[in-house]
Design a protein around this motif. Structure first.
Motif, PDB file in Angstrom:
ATOM      1  N   LYS A  52      -4.307 -15.464  -7.320  1.00 50.18           N
ATOM      2  CA  LYS A  52      -4.806 -16.745  -6.837  1.00 50.18           C
ATOM      3  C   LYS A  52      -5.163 -16.746  -5.361  1.00 50.18           C
ATOM      4  O   LYS A  52      -5.853 -17.654  -4.898  1.00 50.18           O
ATOM      5  N   LEU A  53      -4.712 -15.758  -4.605  1.00 46.21           N
ATOM      6  CA  LEU A  53      -4.918 -15.803  -3.161  1.00 46.21           C
ATOM      7  C   LEU A  53      -4.988 -14.396  -2.600  1.00 46.21           C
ATOM      8  O   LEU A  53      -4.151 -13.548  -2.912  1.00 46.21           O
ATOM      9  N   LEU A  54      -5.992 -14.164  -1.754  1.00 48.15           N
ATOM     10  CA  LEU A  54      -6.117 -12.920  -1.006  1.00 48.15           C
ATOM     11  C   LEU A  54      -5.977 -13.228   0.473  1.00 48.15           C
ATOM     12  O   LEU A  54      -6.662 -14.104   1.001  1.00 48.15           O
ATOM     13  N   VAL A  55      -5.096 -12.514   1.143  1.00 45.73           N
ATOM     14  CA  VAL A  55      -5.019 -12.538   2.600  1.00 45.73           C
ATOM     15  C   VAL A  55      -5.546 -11.197   3.094  1.00 45.73           C
ATOM     16  O   VAL A  55      -5.129 -10.138   2.606  1.00 45.73           O
ATOM     17  N   TYR A  56      -6.485 -11.232   4.031  1.00 49.75           N
ATOM     18  CA  TYR A  56      -7.128 -10.006   4.498  1.00 49.75           C
ATOM     19  C   TYR A  56      -7.448 -10.158   5.976  1.00 49.75           C
ATOM     20  O   TYR A  56      -7.274 -11.221   6.576  1.00 49.75           O
ATOM     21  N   GLY A  57      -7.927  -9.082   6.580  1.00 51.47           N
ATOM     22  CA  GLY A  57      -8.316  -9.157   7.983  1.00 51.47           C
ATOM     23  C   GLY A  57      -8.252  -7.805   8.644  1.00 51.47           C
ATOM     24  O   GLY A  57      -8.487  -6.769   8.014  1.00 51.47           O
ATOM     25  N   THR A  81     -14.448 -14.170  -7.826  1.00 53.34           N
ATOM     26  CA  THR A  81     -15.083 -12.860  -7.927  1.00 53.34           C
ATOM     27  C   THR A  81     -14.438 -11.869  -6.967  1.00 53.34           C
ATOM     28  O   THR A  81     -14.189 -10.715  -7.320  1.00 53.34           O
ATOM     29  N   VAL A  82     -14.158 -12.309  -5.753  1.00 54.98           N
ATOM     30  CA  VAL A  82     -13.468 -11.455  -4.788  1.00 54.98           C
ATOM     31  C   VAL A  82     -12.088 -11.071  -5.318  1.00 54.98           C
ATOM     32  O   VAL A  82     -11.682  -9.897  -5.254  1.00 54.98           O
ATOM     33  N   LEU A  83     -11.342 -12.043  -5.852  1.00 60.45           N
ATOM     34  CA  LEU A  83     -10.008 -11.753  -6.362  1.00 60.45           C
ATOM     35  C   LEU A  83     -10.053 -10.715  -7.478  1.00 60.45           C
ATOM     36  O   LEU A  83      -9.215  -9.801  -7.525  1.00 60.45           O
ATOM     37  N   ARG A  84     -11.015 -10.854  -8.387  1.00 51.20           N
ATOM     38  CA  ARG A  84     -11.115  -9.888  -9.479  1.00 51.20           C
ATOM     39  C   ARG A  84     -11.394  -8.483  -8.955  1.00 51.20           C
ATOM     40  O   ARG A  84     -10.810  -7.496  -9.414  1.00 51.20           O
ATOM     41  N   THR A  85     -12.299  -8.381  -7.973  1.00 53.53           N
ATOM     42  CA  THR A  85     -12.624  -7.062  -7.437  1.00 53.53           C
ATOM     43  C   THR A  85     -11.432  -6.448  -6.712  1.00 53.53           C
ATOM     44  O   THR A  85     -11.162  -5.248  -6.852  1.00 53.53           O
ATOM     45  N   ILE A  86     -10.703  -7.250  -5.944  1.00 54.47           N
ATOM     46  CA  ILE A  86      -9.542  -6.710  -5.235  1.00 54.47           C
ATOM     47  C   ILE A  86      -8.447  -6.319  -6.224  1.00 54.47           C
ATOM     48  O   ILE A  86      -7.734  -5.327  -6.006  1.00 54.47           O
TER      49      ILE A  86
END
Length: 398
Positions: free
Chosen positions: A180-185, A208-213
């Motif tokens: 449900k959540l991506l933290v990145y940087g 879409t980003v969550l699925r790829t990660i």
């Protein structure tokens, strides 16, 4: 996020079964996985681990948009926007850990900070499965990281892999909370980061980003190995979507060049290290077409070799001579005058890039790295304000 077509979703098993035999075997990673079809252990019988499958159920058994799950568990307010380190500290990470119900998946350069590890221990105590892939080279070089991970993470039930050495560095800096959540940087999770490094952290709930990660972590977990075990000989990269998501070495170099080429009036760039002549050429090309290009970088790169720093200095001088307005931090660094470790860019007040990909020789082309381009006006404005503050404070390149 910019709009794009979503790829087929991805099924993962429940992350909390008892560890199977492979997790206890010293020889389990000696065999090579077939290229392009990596399993993500441990997987219950019948679970699908292809790059295209059914949607993953969240902790409540529902399916669908993850956006509602990105709220602060205490206040119910939307999750943190752009975080500026060191000033904003560990808040985004500790809040993210508190949201986890099933699992936390981390892929990062360094995982050493005791307060970060305490937040992960809290999650482990709640029954959350926590897995981390850390950069092999950094782990082998940094005794405090080895000690802290052994005592504060592995001993508490955390699962640790070292990255595959086909990547000179594995620095994605991604933290996936359930699905449900991506933290990145750009921030490593070590004590120095929170004491005196300029870094940025952001969150995303884009499905879409969550699925790829998720795919990327499953892939890299299968192609990495526990401490003391041999990794596989290869480490592929799964398909990357949407196009605004950059994963090195798959699409980072072209994505960064495309971003720089979109600049029409102003291009502001943070990078810790220089030396990628192709991407530096895009900055010079922007100057040639009338774009104001400003660059923030350290005067010297911490932890780099003498040869790397010679190349870094030569790039600063060449870019400045070509009309790029370069400002440098250091050599002294502190909380109030931080080392410029950030990797970010802002294009014409329309687009913002934040991630781990820099203009170093290997970052976009050989390393495992991650970044995301956003058109969210709030994020673009926040990054722009911080860039101006830093640029005004720093020293023009000689």
């Amino acid at each position: 996020m910019l709009e794009s077509l979503s790829p087929a979703p991805f099924l993962e098993p429940d992350p909390r079964p008892a560890l199977p035999d492979w997790a206890r075997s010293a020889s389990s990673y000696s065999a090579l996985f077939p290229f392009g079809t990596p399993p993500e252990p441990p997987a219950p019988e019948g679970a699908m681990l292809s790059w295209s499958a059914e949607p993953e159920r969240d902790a409540r058994g529902s399916r669908g948009d993850a956006a509602d799950s990105s709220r602060d568990p205490l206040t119910g307010e939307p999750f943190d926007r752009l975080q500026v380190l060191p000033e904003d500290g560990r808040r985004i990470y500790r809040k993210a850990f508190a949201l986890a119900e099933r699992q936390i998946r981390i892929e990062i350069c360094v995982l050493e900070d005791p307060k970060i590890l305490a937040g992960l221990r809290d999650a482990l105590d709640r029954g959350v499965r926590v897995r981390a892939i850390v950069d092999r080279g950094k782990y082998e070089a940094l005794e405090p990281e080895r000690q802290n991970l052994a005592a504060e993470f592995v001993a508490a039930g955390g699962e640790l892999h070292l990255s595959n050495p086909i990547f000179p560095r594995s620095f994605p800096k991604t933290i996936l909370i359930d699905s449900k959540l991506l933290v990145y940087g750009s921030a490593c999770l070590d004590s120095t980061t929170f004491a005196q490094y300029r870094d940025f952290a952001l969150s995303s709930t884009d499905p879409t980003v969550l699925r790829t990660i998720r795919r990327l972590f499953a892939n890299d977990w299968a192609y990495s190995a526990p401490v003391g075990q041999e990794p596989p000989a290869f480490n592929p990269t799964p398909p990357v979507e949407p196009p605004e998501l950059l994963i090195a070495p798959r699409n980072a170099a072209s994505g960064m060049a495309d971003l720089y080429q979109q600049a029409e009036r102003r291009l502001d760039v943070y990078t810790e290290e220089l030396g990628n002549a192709a991407l530096e050429s895009e900055l010079v090309a922007a100057v040639a077409r009338g774009v104001i290009v400003r660059l923030i970088t350290p005067v010297q790169v911490n932890g780099a070799s003498e040869e790397q720093n010679r190349q870094h200095t030569a790039s600063i001088q060449a870019l400045a001579a070509a009309g790029v307005r370069v400002r440098t931090s250091g050599p002294l660094e502190s909380f109030d005058a931080p080392y410029m470790h950030a990797r970010a860019a802002r294009v014409d007040g329309r687009l913002a890039y934040v991630g781990s990909i820099s203009l170093s020789p290997d970052s976009a082309t050989l390393n495992r790295e991650m970044g995301l381009i956003e058109d969210d006006p709030t994020i673009v404005a926040q990054l722009g304000r911080q860039f101006v503050k830093d640029f005004r404070r720093l020293t023009p390149a000689a």
